[in-house]
Design a protein around this motif. Structure first.
Motif, PDB file in Angstrom:
ATOM      1  N   GLU A   1      12.304   5.739  -0.449  1.00 35.04           N
ATOM      2  CA  GLU A   1      13.234   6.211  -1.480  1.00 35.04           C
ATOM      3  C   GLU A   1      13.799   5.045  -2.290  1.00 35.04           C
ATOM      4  OE1 GLU A   1      13.838   9.358  -2.096  1.00 35.04           O
ATOM      5  OE2 GLU A   1      12.883  10.276  -0.363  1.00 35.04           O
ATOM      6  N   ALA A   2      14.393   5.389  -3.446  1.00 35.96           N
ATOM      7  CA  ALA A   2      15.053   4.400  -4.297  1.00 35.96           C
ATOM      8  C   ALA A   2      16.199   3.759  -3.530  1.00 35.96           C
ATOM      9  CB  ALA A   2      15.571   5.066  -5.567  1.00 35.96           C
ATOM     10  N   GLY A   3      16.394   2.469  -3.766  1.00 36.32           N
ATOM     11  CA  GLY A   3      17.457   1.739  -3.084  1.00 36.32           C
ATOM     12  C   GLY A   3      16.967   0.991  -1.857  1.00 36.32           C
ATOM     13  N   ALA A   4      15.748   1.294  -1.426  1.00 40.00           N
ATOM     14  CA  ALA A   4      15.203   0.593  -0.260  1.00 40.00           C
ATOM     15  C   ALA A   4      14.751  -0.808  -0.660  1.00 40.00           C
ATOM     16  CB  ALA A   4      14.034   1.382   0.329  1.00 40.00           C
ATOM     17  N   HIS A   5      14.882  -1.728   0.267  1.00 38.76           N
ATOM     18  CA  HIS A   5      14.433  -3.104   0.046  1.00 38.76           C
ATOM     19  C   HIS A   5      13.534  -3.513   1.207  1.00 38.76           C
ATOM     20  CE1 HIS A   5      18.315  -3.011  -2.178  1.00 38.76           C
ATOM     21  NE2 HIS A   5      17.572  -3.625  -3.088  1.00 38.76           N
TER      22      HIS A   5
ATOM     23  N   VAL B   1       9.753  -6.469  -1.723  1.00 40.56           N
ATOM     24  CA  VAL B   1       9.606  -5.276  -2.563  1.00 40.56           C
ATOM     25  C   VAL B   1      10.976  -4.648  -2.779  1.00 40.56           C
ATOM     26  CG1 VAL B   1       8.465  -3.038  -2.849  1.00 40.56           C
ATOM     27  CG2 VAL B   1       7.317  -4.848  -1.573  1.00 40.56           C
ATOM     28  N   ASN B   2      11.259  -4.277  -4.024  1.00 40.72           N
ATOM     29  CA  ASN B   2      12.504  -3.620  -4.399  1.00 40.72           C
ATOM     30  C   ASN B   2      12.143  -2.240  -4.934  1.00 40.72           C
ATOM     31  OD1 ASN B   2      15.135  -3.093  -5.178  1.00 40.72           O
ATOM     32  ND2 ASN B   2      14.938  -4.190  -7.118  1.00 40.72           N
ATOM     33  N   LEU B   3      12.695  -1.188  -4.335  1.00 39.73           N
ATOM     34  CA  LEU B   3      12.389   0.173  -4.787  1.00 39.73           C
ATOM     35  C   LEU B   3      13.572   0.730  -5.571  1.00 39.73           C
ATOM     36  CD1 LEU B   3      11.032   0.151  -1.506  1.00 39.73           C
ATOM     37  CD2 LEU B   3       9.750   1.749  -2.902  1.00 39.73           C
ATOM     38  N   SER B   4      13.299   1.176  -6.797  1.00 44.15           N
ATOM     39  CA  SER B   4      14.372   1.683  -7.651  1.00 44.15           C
ATOM     40  C   SER B   4      13.926   2.959  -8.361  1.00 44.15           C
ATOM     41  CB  SER B   4      14.773   0.617  -8.678  1.00 44.15           C
ATOM     42  OG  SER B   4      13.649   0.222  -9.434  1.00 44.15           O
ATOM     43  N   GLU B   5      14.903   3.693  -8.899  1.00 40.85           N
ATOM     44  CA  GLU B   5      14.580   4.918  -9.628  1.00 40.85           C
ATOM     45  C   GLU B   5      13.873   4.569 -10.927  1.00 40.85           C
ATOM     46  OE1 GLU B   5      17.682   7.724 -10.255  1.00 40.85           O
ATOM     47  OE2 GLU B   5      18.428   7.534  -8.207  1.00 40.85           O
ATOM     48  N   ALA B   6      12.871   5.380 -11.250  1.00 41.78           N
ATOM     49  CA  ALA B   6      12.153   5.167 -12.510  1.00 41.78           C
ATOM     50  C   ALA B   6      13.093   5.521 -13.648  1.00 41.78           C
ATOM     51  CB  ALA B   6      10.912   6.045 -12.558  1.00 41.78           C
ATOM     52  N   THR B   7      13.146   4.667 -14.665  1.00 40.51           N
ATOM     53  CA  THR B   7      13.989   4.961 -15.830  1.00 40.51           C
ATOM     54  C   THR B   7      13.131   5.630 -16.893  1.00 40.51           C
ATOM     55  OG1 THR B   7      13.566   2.724 -16.620  1.00 40.51           O
ATOM     56  CG2 THR B   7      15.625   3.083 -15.450  1.00 40.51           C
ATOM     57  N   VAL B   8      13.686   6.706 -17.455  1.00 37.27           N
ATOM     58  CA  VAL B   8      12.956   7.431 -18.490  1.00 37.27           C
ATOM     59  C   VAL B   8      13.389   6.873 -19.834  1.00 37.27           C
ATOM     60  CG1 VAL B   8      12.521   9.682 -19.521  1.00 37.27           C
ATOM     61  CG2 VAL B   8      12.879   9.493 -17.058  1.00 37.27           C
ATOM     62  N   VAL B   9      12.434   6.302 -20.539  1.00 34.36           N
ATOM     63  CA  VAL B   9      12.721   5.743 -21.861  1.00 34.36           C
ATOM     64  C   VAL B   9      12.278   6.762 -22.912  1.00 34.36           C
ATOM     65  CG1 VAL B   9      12.287   3.848 -23.456  1.00 34.36           C
ATOM     66  CG2 VAL B   9      12.396   3.423 -20.989  1.00 34.36           C
ATOM     67  N   GLU B  10      13.249   7.234 -23.659  1.00 37.90           N
ATOM     68  CA  GLU B  10      12.950   8.232 -24.691  1.00 37.90           C
ATOM     69  C   GLU B  10      12.463   7.515 -25.940  1.00 37.90           C
ATOM     70  OE1 GLU B  10      16.105  10.763 -26.425  1.00 37.90           O
ATOM     71  OE2 GLU B  10      15.442  12.235 -24.934  1.00 37.90           O
TER      72      GLU B  10
ATOM     73  N   THR C   1       0.847  -1.191   0.000  1.00 39.30           N
ATOM     74  CA  THR C   1       0.000   0.000   0.000  1.00 39.30           C
ATOM     75  C   THR C   1       0.885   1.244   0.000  1.00 39.30           C
ATOM     76  OG1 THR C   1      -0.114   0.069   2.416  1.00 39.30           O
ATOM     77  CG2 THR C   1      -1.830  -1.188   1.282  1.00 39.30           C
ATOM     78  N   GLY C   2       0.274   2.393  -0.283  1.00 40.05           N
ATOM     79  CA  GLY C   2       0.994   3.665  -0.261  1.00 40.05           C
ATOM     80  C   GLY C   2       1.747   3.942  -1.553  1.00 40.05           C
ATOM     81  N   GLU C   3       2.283   5.151  -1.630  1.00 41.93           N
ATOM     82  CA  GLU C   3       3.038   5.590  -2.811  1.00 41.93           C
ATOM     83  C   GLU C   3       4.489   5.822  -2.409  1.00 41.93           C
ATOM     84  OE1 GLU C   3       2.058   6.297  -6.048  1.00 41.93           O
ATOM     85  OE2 GLU C   3       0.069   5.478  -5.656  1.00 41.93           O
ATOM     86  N   ALA C   4       5.410   5.273  -3.194  1.00 45.02           N
ATOM     87  CA  ALA C   4       6.825   5.523  -2.942  1.00 45.02           C
ATOM     88  C   ALA C   4       7.136   6.981  -3.266  1.00 45.02           C
ATOM     89  CB  ALA C   4       7.674   4.581  -3.791  1.00 45.02           C
ATOM     90  N   ALA C   5       8.342   7.441  -2.922  1.00 49.65           N
ATOM     91  CA  ALA C   5       8.753   8.823  -3.201  1.00 49.65           C
ATOM     92  C   ALA C   5       8.640   9.095  -4.703  1.00 49.65           C
ATOM     93  CB  ALA C   5      10.180   9.039  -2.705  1.00 49.65           C
ATOM     94  N   PRO C   6       8.500  10.379  -5.106  1.00 51.38           N
ATOM     95  CA  PRO C   6       8.404  10.707  -6.534  1.00 51.38           C
ATOM     96  C   PRO C   6       9.607  10.168  -7.309  1.00 51.38           C
ATOM     97  CG  PRO C   6       7.862  12.618  -5.191  1.00 51.38           C
ATOM     98  CD  PRO C   6       8.370  11.566  -4.258  1.00 51.38           C
ATOM     99  N   GLY C   7       9.327   9.615  -8.486  1.00 56.85           N
ATOM    100  CA  GLY C   7      10.392   9.086  -9.332  1.00 56.85           C
ATOM    101  C   GLY C   7      10.907   7.720  -8.908  1.00 56.85           C
ATOM    102  N   VAL C   8      10.196   7.083  -7.968  1.00 55.61           N
ATOM    103  CA  VAL C   8      10.617   5.760  -7.489  1.00 55.61           C
ATOM    104  C   VAL C   8       9.585   4.722  -7.903  1.00 55.61           C
ATOM    105  CG1 VAL C   8      11.117   4.357  -5.442  1.00 55.61           C
ATOM    106  CG2 VAL C   8      11.867   6.738  -5.534  1.00 55.61           C
ATOM    107  N   VAL C   9      10.068   3.594  -8.410  1.00 58.28           N
ATOM    108  CA  VAL C   9       9.192   2.492  -8.822  1.00 58.28           C
ATOM    109  C   VAL C   9       9.330   1.357  -7.821  1.00 58.28           C
ATOM    110  CG1 VAL C   9       8.740   0.775 -10.613  1.00 58.28           C
ATOM    111  CG2 VAL C   9       9.389   3.080 -11.266  1.00 58.28           C
TER     112      VAL C   9
END
Length: 196
Positions: free
Chosen positions: A145-149, A172-181, A108-116
């Motif tokens: 935040e990203a990097g949290a497990h 759960v693995n939290l990582s930075e969202a990758t921007v695919v151009e 549940t909940g939302e991770a920090a912005p930009g985190v998947v």
């Protein structure tokens, strides 16, 4: 956990043909085992059973020839295409008895912005009292935040439940969202005149 009482009939015929006829008559073939007793083959009422087993690890109180048998759902076989229930395996339990079950983990909940948040394990194995098996275990990732497990050992289990899964199991693995151009965006950037 609440139990569902179902009027159940003993099954004396076996085989695919009989099972097909039973399902056509609105019944679900099932087998009850456990406590060192011989397996008991039964037919369950289709509609009531289908509703009851929507809850994971459902507790069913089966009334067979006037006697009650407390059971927990261990396995459900479904038609791979129609998803109708073809057969259920049930385990005999007693109030106060401990059973090993797989319990779903709901994030549940939302991770920090930009985190998947990637859920690596959807269930964990726990031991709990048969009449108090949790429907699910919730874990809140709000603001993480990203990097949290999140490992199985980080989950807060209901009172009386004991973790059987490896405590180091990654849930759960939290990582930075990758921007695919996209190709269109890249082409538009190349075509745009440079600012002077």
């Amino acid at each position: 956990m609440s139990e569902t009482k179902l009027d159940t009939e003993l099954r004396t015929e076996f085989g695919k043909g009989y099972a097909r006829r039973a399902r056509a008559a609105g019944k679900i073939p099932a087998v009850i085992y456990g406590h060192g007793a011989e397996p008991v083959h039964v037919n369950l009422p289709g509609r009531e059973t289908t509703l009851a087993v929507r809850t994971p690890n459902a507790l069913l109180n089966l009334v067979i020839d006037g006697a009650e048998h407390l059971t927990i759902v261990k396995d459900i076989q479904r038609d791979p295409i129609k998803q109708i229930i073809e057969h259920i395996d049930l385990l005999t339990v007693k109030k106060g008895e401990k059973v090993a079950v797989d319990v779903h983990v709901h994030v549940t909940g939302e991770a920090a912005p930009g985190v998947v948040a990637n859920q690596e394990a959807s269930t964990v194995s726990v031991e709990a009292e048969a009449t108090h098996v949790p429907n699910a275990i919730e874990f809140d990732i709000e603001g993480r935040e990203a990097g949290a497990h999140v490992h199985a050992s980080d989950l807060v289990l209901p009172k009386g439940a004991v973790l059987l899964s490896d405590p180091e199991t990654l849930v759960v693995n939290l990582s930075e969202a990758t921007v695919v151009e996209t190709e269109d965006e890249a082409a538009a950037e190349e075509a745009a005149p440079e600012a002077e």
